[in-house]
Scaffold this active site. Structure first.
Site, short mmCIF file in Angstrom:
data_model
loop_
_atom_site.label_atom_id
_atom_site.label_comp_id
_atom_site.label_asym_id
_atom_site.label_seq_id
_atom_site.Cartn_x
_atom_site.Cartn_y
_atom_site.Cartn_z
N SER A 1 5.31 -3.42 0.35
CA SER A 1 3.88 -3.55 0.58
C SER A 1 3.60 -5.00 0.98
O SER A 1 4.25 -5.91 0.48
CB SER A 1 3.13 -3.21 -0.70
OG SER A 1 1.74 -3.40 -0.50
N ALA A 2 2.65 -5.22 1.87
CA ALA A 2 2.35 -6.59 2.30
C ALA A 2 1.48 -7.34 1.30
O ALA A 2 1.64 -8.54 1.08
CB ALA A 2 1.69 -6.60 3.68
N HIS A 3 0.54 -6.60 0.65
CA HIS A 3 -0.50 -7.34 -0.09
C HIS A 3 -0.06 -7.88 -1.45
O HIS A 3 -0.82 -8.58 -2.12
CB HIS A 3 -1.78 -6.51 -0.20
CG HIS A 3 -1.77 -5.41 -1.22
ND1 HIS A 3 -2.21 -5.61 -2.51
CD2 HIS A 3 -1.40 -4.12 -1.14
CE1 HIS A 3 -2.11 -4.46 -3.18
NE2 HIS A 3 -1.62 -3.54 -2.37
N ASN B 1 5.55 -3.32 -12.30
CA ASN B 1 4.32 -4.04 -12.02
C ASN B 1 3.54 -4.45 -13.26
O ASN B 1 2.74 -5.38 -13.22
CB ASN B 1 3.43 -3.21 -11.09
CG ASN B 1 3.25 -1.79 -11.56
OD1 ASN B 1 4.22 -1.06 -11.75
ND2 ASN B 1 2.02 -1.38 -11.78
N CYS C 1 -4.93 0.33 -11.63
CA CYS C 1 -5.36 1.71 -11.39
C CYS C 1 -5.74 2.38 -12.71
O CYS C 1 -6.63 3.21 -12.75
CB CYS C 1 -4.26 2.51 -10.74
SG CYS C 1 -3.17 1.54 -9.72
N THR D 1 -1.23 5.09 15.72
CA THR D 1 -1.20 3.83 16.48
C THR D 1 -0.88 2.67 15.55
O THR D 1 -1.50 2.53 14.49
CB THR D 1 -2.56 3.60 17.18
OG1 THR D 1 -2.80 4.70 18.05
CG2 THR D 1 -2.56 2.30 17.96
N GLN E 1 6.96 -4.90 -5.96
CA GLN E 1 6.81 -6.11 -6.80
C GLN E 1 8.03 -7.02 -6.72
O GLN E 1 8.04 -8.08 -7.34
CB GLN E 1 6.58 -5.73 -8.26
CG GLN E 1 5.27 -5.03 -8.54
CD GLN E 1 4.06 -5.95 -8.48
OE1 GLN E 1 4.17 -7.17 -8.43
NE2 GLN E 1 2.87 -5.36 -8.48
N ALA F 1 2.76 0.59 0.13
CA ALA F 1 3.85 1.13 -0.69
C ALA F 1 3.53 2.53 -1.21
O ALA F 1 4.44 3.34 -1.42
CB ALA F 1 4.16 0.18 -1.84
N THR F 2 2.26 2.85 -1.42
CA THR F 2 1.91 4.20 -1.86
C THR F 2 2.38 5.22 -0.82
O THR F 2 3.04 6.22 -1.17
CB THR F 2 0.38 4.33 -2.06
OG1 THR F 2 -0.02 3.42 -3.08
CG2 THR F 2 -0.01 5.75 -2.46
C1 LIG Z 1 1.10 -2.20 -5.68
C2 LIG Z 1 2.24 -1.28 -5.88
C3 LIG Z 1 2.33 -0.08 -5.18
C4 LIG Z 1 1.26 0.39 -4.23
O1 LIG Z 1 1.26 -0.38 -3.06
P1 LIG Z 1 0.05 -0.25 -2.02
O2 LIG Z 1 0.54 -1.04 -0.85
O3 LIG Z 1 -1.13 -0.87 -2.70
O4 LIG Z 1 -0.13 1.18 -1.71
C5 LIG Z 1 3.43 0.71 -5.40
N1 LIG Z 1 4.39 0.35 -6.26
C6 LIG Z 1 4.33 -0.79 -6.96
C7 LIG Z 1 5.43 -1.13 -7.89
C8 LIG Z 1 3.25 -1.64 -6.80
O5 LIG Z 1 3.19 -2.77 -7.51
#
Ligand SMILES: *Cc1c(COP(=O)(O)O)cnc(C)c1O
Length: 391
Positions: free
Chosen positions: A201-203, A153, A328, A241, A181, A75-76
């Site tokens: 974001s996947a994680h 978040n 962070c 890739t 989120q 997501a960054t």
């Molecule tokens: C975790 C998060 C991100 C960053 O996502 P990454 O995949 O870790 O780069 C961006 N925005 C929000 C709201 C998040 O919670």
């Protein structure tokens, strides 16, 4: 040693075992390891098919066309691509955002300010809400983009994306939404909302770290300038890739999230209630950014404990993994800019801890966490004011 109870699902989630199994099939010689861009043999075709299946799975969760999904590293990167890509070539562009966005948005907009862009930083109310009329009042003739998060978040508060989207579409202003989120936690239906760009974001959804996506609307077509140049992958918007195993993991994670959304929401809401009910007898506990009317996700609880520093509380809570401020920001001792952004004083912000629940949280874990919190808060309060004489 027993591992601490994990109550930091908003920082990241463990990969679901189903997701890990799917990823494992895309790594070794006997699996789908080919380069999805290889057109001359079956290894490539197989990998491409796996990537396109994942693209459909991600698209299905947010109800969009798979061709509107661009893979990124998270997501960054999606936030960077959306914001820099939308204002590229428009040096006097005006951007509207809020002061409680994720750092990926805050720092990108702050950097663009140094490059000549104008940025309006909206201040949300106590519940973390930015209203459609606030956004509308901030618009100027030069406004190119509005960037707001769907779910915060640190607070778990939700933005009324549908209402703000309607205002912006009427005014011809692009709307970027950070939904890192929100995906898998609340319904996102892009056929029902005027959103132009959306970060995923996947994680945060039981997928792997290092993979994400940006939704880029096709109708009406939205143009974002590439920020990473190379082989012209992803229709030129993001070269590199494609990491098949990561993408397959994100696809599987999003398919699971779609399947489980309603059930998981009920599970987490019940645990939230159980946790809060047990903290009820403890005086001086307040839930930040929550009121009766405000929309929120159930998994994030931002709590302040009167007279207790969050840092001391965390030290006492060695058997629970939680976070103060965002992950962070917690390397520094500066109070959370998000809590300050909703009007908390430095002192109040220093007393806040975020507890976040998820798919694998259990009633036993919540009970244990509540008892540990009560014990530690009471202990800290009893030593808070040492006798005046002494030493
Ligand atoms: C975790 C998060 C991100 C960053 O996502 P990454 O995949 O870790 O780069 C961006 N925005 C929000 C709201 C998040 O919670």
């Amino acid at each position: 040693m027993k591992k601490p109870v994990y109550l930091d699902y908003a920082a990241t989630t463990p990969v679901d075992p189903d997701v890990a199994a799917a990823m494992m099939e895309c790594l070794t010689l006997d699996g789908v390891f080919g380069n999805p861009a290889s057109r001359s043999h079956g290894y490539g075709w197989q990998a491409e098919a796996a990537v396109e299946k994942a693209r459909r799975e991600v698209a299905e969760l947010i109800n969009c066309d798979p061709r509107e999904i661009v893979w990124t590293s998270g997501a960054t990167e999606s936030d960077n691509l959306a914001i820099k890509g939308a204002v590229s070539g428009k040096p006097n562009a005006h951007i509207v955002t809020s002061c409680i966005e994720h750092k990926a948005v805050v720092d990108t907009c702050a950097w663009l300010e140094t490059q000549g862009c104008q940025v309006t930083w909206l201040k949300p109310d106590r519940t973390g809400a930015v209203t459609p009329s606030q956004v509308e009042e901030a618009l100027t003739d030069n406004t190119v983009l509005v960037s707001l998060m769907m779910v915060n978040n640190e607070l778990g508060s939700c933005t009324d994306v549908a209402a703000i989207g309607s205002v912006l579409r009427e005014r011809g202003v692009l709307f970027h939404v950070d939904a890192a989120q929100a995906a898998g936690k609340i319904l996102i239906d892009l056929k029902q909302m005027f959103v132009d760009l959306l970060s995923l974001s996947a994680h945060k959804v039981y997928g792997p770290k290092g993979i994400g996506a940006l939704y880029v609307r096709r109708d009406p077509a939205v143009r974002v300038e590439a920020q990473i140049h190379g082989g012209g992958h992803e229709r030129g918007m993001r070269s590199g890739t494609l990491p098949t195993h990561q993408i397959v993991g994100m696809g599987r994670a999003f398919a699971l999230a779609r399947e489980k959304l309603a059930e998981e929401c009920r599970h987490i809401e019940a645990l939230r209630k159980r946790f809060l009910d047990q903290l009820e007898p403890l005086p001086g506990v307040s839930l930040n950014a929550v009121d009766k009317s405000g929309a929120r996700v159930p998994g994030i609880l931002n709590l302040s404990f009167a007279g207790v520093e969050a840092e001391s509380l965390m030290l006492g809570l060695r058997e629970i993994a939680v976070s103060s401020g965002s992950a962070c920001a917690s390397a520094t001792m500066a109070p959370s800019f998000v809590l300050k952004g909703i009007g908390l004083s430095d002192e109040q912000a220093h007393r806040a801890l975020r507890f976040s629940l998820g798919r694998f949280s259990t009633a036993e874990e919540v009970d244990f966490a509540a008892s540990q919190v009560i014990k530690t808060v009471e202990a800290l309060r009893s030593v808070r004011r040492p006798p005046a004489q002494g030493r």
